[in-house]
Enzyme design. Structure first.
Site, mmCIF file in Angstrom:
data_model
loop_
_atom_site.group_PDB
_atom_site.id
_atom_site.type_symbol
_atom_site.label_atom_id
_atom_site.label_comp_id
_atom_site.label_asym_id
_atom_site.label_seq_id
_atom_site.Cartn_x
_atom_site.Cartn_y
_atom_site.Cartn_z
ATOM 1 N N GLU A 80 0.818 -1.203 0.000
ATOM 2 C CA GLU A 80 0.000 0.000 0.000
ATOM 3 C C GLU A 80 0.857 1.259 0.000
ATOM 4 O O GLU A 80 0.511 2.273 -0.597
ATOM 5 C CB GLU A 80 -0.898 -0.040 1.242
ATOM 6 C CG GLU A 80 -1.758 1.180 1.402
ATOM 7 C CD GLU A 80 -2.758 1.063 2.545
ATOM 8 O OE1 GLU A 80 -2.713 0.072 3.293
ATOM 9 O OE2 GLU A 80 -3.575 1.984 2.675
ATOM 10 N N ASP A 155 -0.782 -5.816 2.624
ATOM 11 C CA ASP A 155 -1.301 -4.722 3.446
ATOM 12 C C ASP A 155 -0.646 -4.884 4.819
ATOM 13 O O ASP A 155 -0.998 -5.794 5.574
ATOM 14 C CB ASP A 155 -2.829 -4.760 3.568
ATOM 15 C CG ASP A 155 -3.353 -3.475 4.216
ATOM 16 O OD1 ASP A 155 -2.543 -2.736 4.814
ATOM 17 O OD2 ASP A 155 -4.567 -3.216 4.133
ATOM 18 N N ASP A 158 -3.867 -3.602 8.177
ATOM 19 C CA ASP A 158 -5.222 -3.248 7.752
ATOM 20 C C ASP A 158 -6.027 -2.931 9.014
ATOM 21 O O ASP A 158 -5.915 -3.627 10.018
ATOM 22 C CB ASP A 158 -5.876 -4.401 6.988
ATOM 23 C CG ASP A 158 -7.272 -4.009 6.527
ATOM 24 O OD1 ASP A 158 -7.400 -2.995 5.831
ATOM 25 O OD2 ASP A 158 -8.240 -4.706 6.901
ATOM 26 N N THR A 160 -6.030 0.488 10.176
ATOM 27 C CA THR A 160 -5.060 1.381 10.831
ATOM 28 C C THR A 160 -5.705 2.232 11.932
ATOM 29 O O THR A 160 -5.089 2.443 12.974
ATOM 30 C CB THR A 160 -4.399 2.326 9.802
ATOM 31 O OG1 THR A 160 -4.846 1.976 8.514
ATOM 32 C CG2 THR A 160 -2.906 2.238 9.852
ATOM 33 N N ASP A 301 -6.097 -5.382 0.119
ATOM 34 C CA ASP A 301 -7.076 -5.790 1.142
ATOM 35 C C ASP A 301 -7.664 -7.162 0.836
ATOM 36 O O ASP A 301 -8.095 -7.873 1.751
ATOM 37 C CB ASP A 301 -8.254 -4.807 1.194
ATOM 38 C CG ASP A 301 -7.879 -3.451 1.760
ATOM 39 O OD1 ASP A 301 -7.184 -3.423 2.779
ATOM 40 O OD2 ASP A 301 -8.290 -2.423 1.174
#
Ligand code: 2IP
Ligand code: CA
Length: 368
Positions: A80, A155, A158, A160, A301
């Site tokens: 990401e 990721d 995930d 956050t 994701d």
């Protein structure tokens, strides 16, 4: 140890989980995470926050560890975050994992104080081998698997927002957390670059088992879906729960009209944070469906949980495309030359299930 990609992805994911946990348990790092600026931080020169640094560091660590063991994959490991930080004055710094703890710490010291940099660098270079009974038996991968035709989406953290705030709220369904650390996942998914199909997935919940104050143990899910090699395996053989209701899990911002239609089909609703976390609940069969009508998730994701679901006979489909085509259309990771930025986004939403037959009623009901 045998160079089994799945075992090494699990080890890399566990190292990522250790870094994520360290940032929450180390007082200096936690302060940075929740942005209590002390004024003495070297990172004031840089525009990015510590949350981004933690993400980047985890991502670069996984890239480094897997890239070293599987050189054919190195260039195709994407995440990401961009590893390059820019200061207010336009000075740039690229976060790199060095050959030694000292080298990595030196790089981090450009942004962090020496104590924080050293603590993180130690964890980055810690040799982690995740051995856990729940992992089950990881099969040997086919000898002629073409690693140069594979890509990886990572990721690093995930959920956050949940990771930073840490506050837990529970749903009415036992075992399903609405917000909080249980919603945080590390996601590593491997796909076939020619077909765009996800083939290996590792998903970890670094904060799933609380053993004590600031001490957690990860819950790790893995899956391999290589039907061409006659190989489907996972550690997710959960039995279908003995309940007679169907449950769907959704983002708290899901569209009301869509929810109403799903309710008309008899589903009960759980609302929870984290795209990876919601997909995990489908994998464990705690829910039957994760549906998202908006384009707010990205390839990083979905790649890992989709590979795991495929190994179980399920899949993740595009919400809008499936409705338009009146049939389940799986999310694809095909790399197209044009419009690369846009292709990172699952812009047409998603439908994740273990039992693909559920889509028949759903698609009819959701068609306008
Ligand atoms: C986010 C995170 C959010 C999710 C969003 C993801 O990823 O998983 O929780 O929204 O779709 O892109 P929601 O919780 O409403 O499903 P990240 O935390 O990596 O930004
Ligand atoms: Ca995410």
């Amino acid at each position: 140890m045998e160079t089994n990609l799945v075992q090494h992805l699990i080890n890399a994911t566990e190292k990522a989980a250790n870094i994520a946990r360290l940032c929450r348990s180390n007082e200096v790092l936690l302060k940075l995470l929740v942005q209590e600026k002390t004024g003495s931080e070297a990172n004031e020169r840089f525009e990015h926050d510590f949350k981004t640094l933690a993400d980047v560091l985890i991502q670069e660590t996984i890239k480094h560890d897997i890239g070293e063991l599987f050189p054919a994959l190195r260039e195709a490991i994407k995440g990401e975050e961009s590893p390059t930080f820019t200061s207010k004055e336009g000075e740039t710094l690229t976060i790199t994992v060095g050959a030694t703890i000292e080298e990595t710490a030196r790089c981090l010291e450009a942004i962090l104080n020496a104590e924080a940099a050293e603590a993180l660098a130690n964890e980055v270079h810690n040799n982690v081998v995740y051995e856990e009974e729940l992992l089950g038996e990881i099969p040997t991968l086919p000898a002629d698997l073409d690693y140069s035709n594979m890509g990886i989406w990572i990721d690093p953290i995930d959920g956050t927002a949940e990771y930073i705030s840490g506050d837990s709220i529970f749903t009415n369904f036992p075992g399903i957390t609405s917000t909080g650390l249980d919603c945080v996942t590390v996601l590593v998914g491997v796909y076939d670059r020619t077909t765009g199909v996800p083939v290996i997935g590792v998903v970890s919940q670094p904060f799933h088992n609380k053993l004590g104050e600031n001490v957690y143990r990860s819950l790790v899910f893995w899956g391999i879906s290589l039907p061409d090699f006659d190989l489907c395996a996972n550690n997710c053989q959960f039995e279908y729960p003995t309940r007679d209701n169907r449950i769907g899990i959704f983002s708290s911002s899901e569209n009301g009209d869509i929810l109403q239609r799903i309710m008309d089909l008899g589903y009960e609703f759980a609302f929870a944070a984290g795209a990876g976390h919601k997909a995990v609940k489908v994998i464990t069969w705690e829910v039957d469906l994760y549906l998202l009508s908006k384009g707010s998730t990205f390839k990083w994701d979905t790649c890992a949980p989709q590979a795991i679901l495929r190994s179980l006979g399920g899949d993740i489909f595009s919400y809008r495309e499936s409705i338009n085509e009146c049939k389940p259309m799986p999310l694809s990771y095909k790399e197209l030359d044009n419009d690369l930025e846009n292709k990172k986004c699952n812009k047409d939403g998603l439908i994740a299930v273990r039992d693909v037959s559920l889509l028949e009623d759903l698609l009819k009901k959701l068609a306008v």
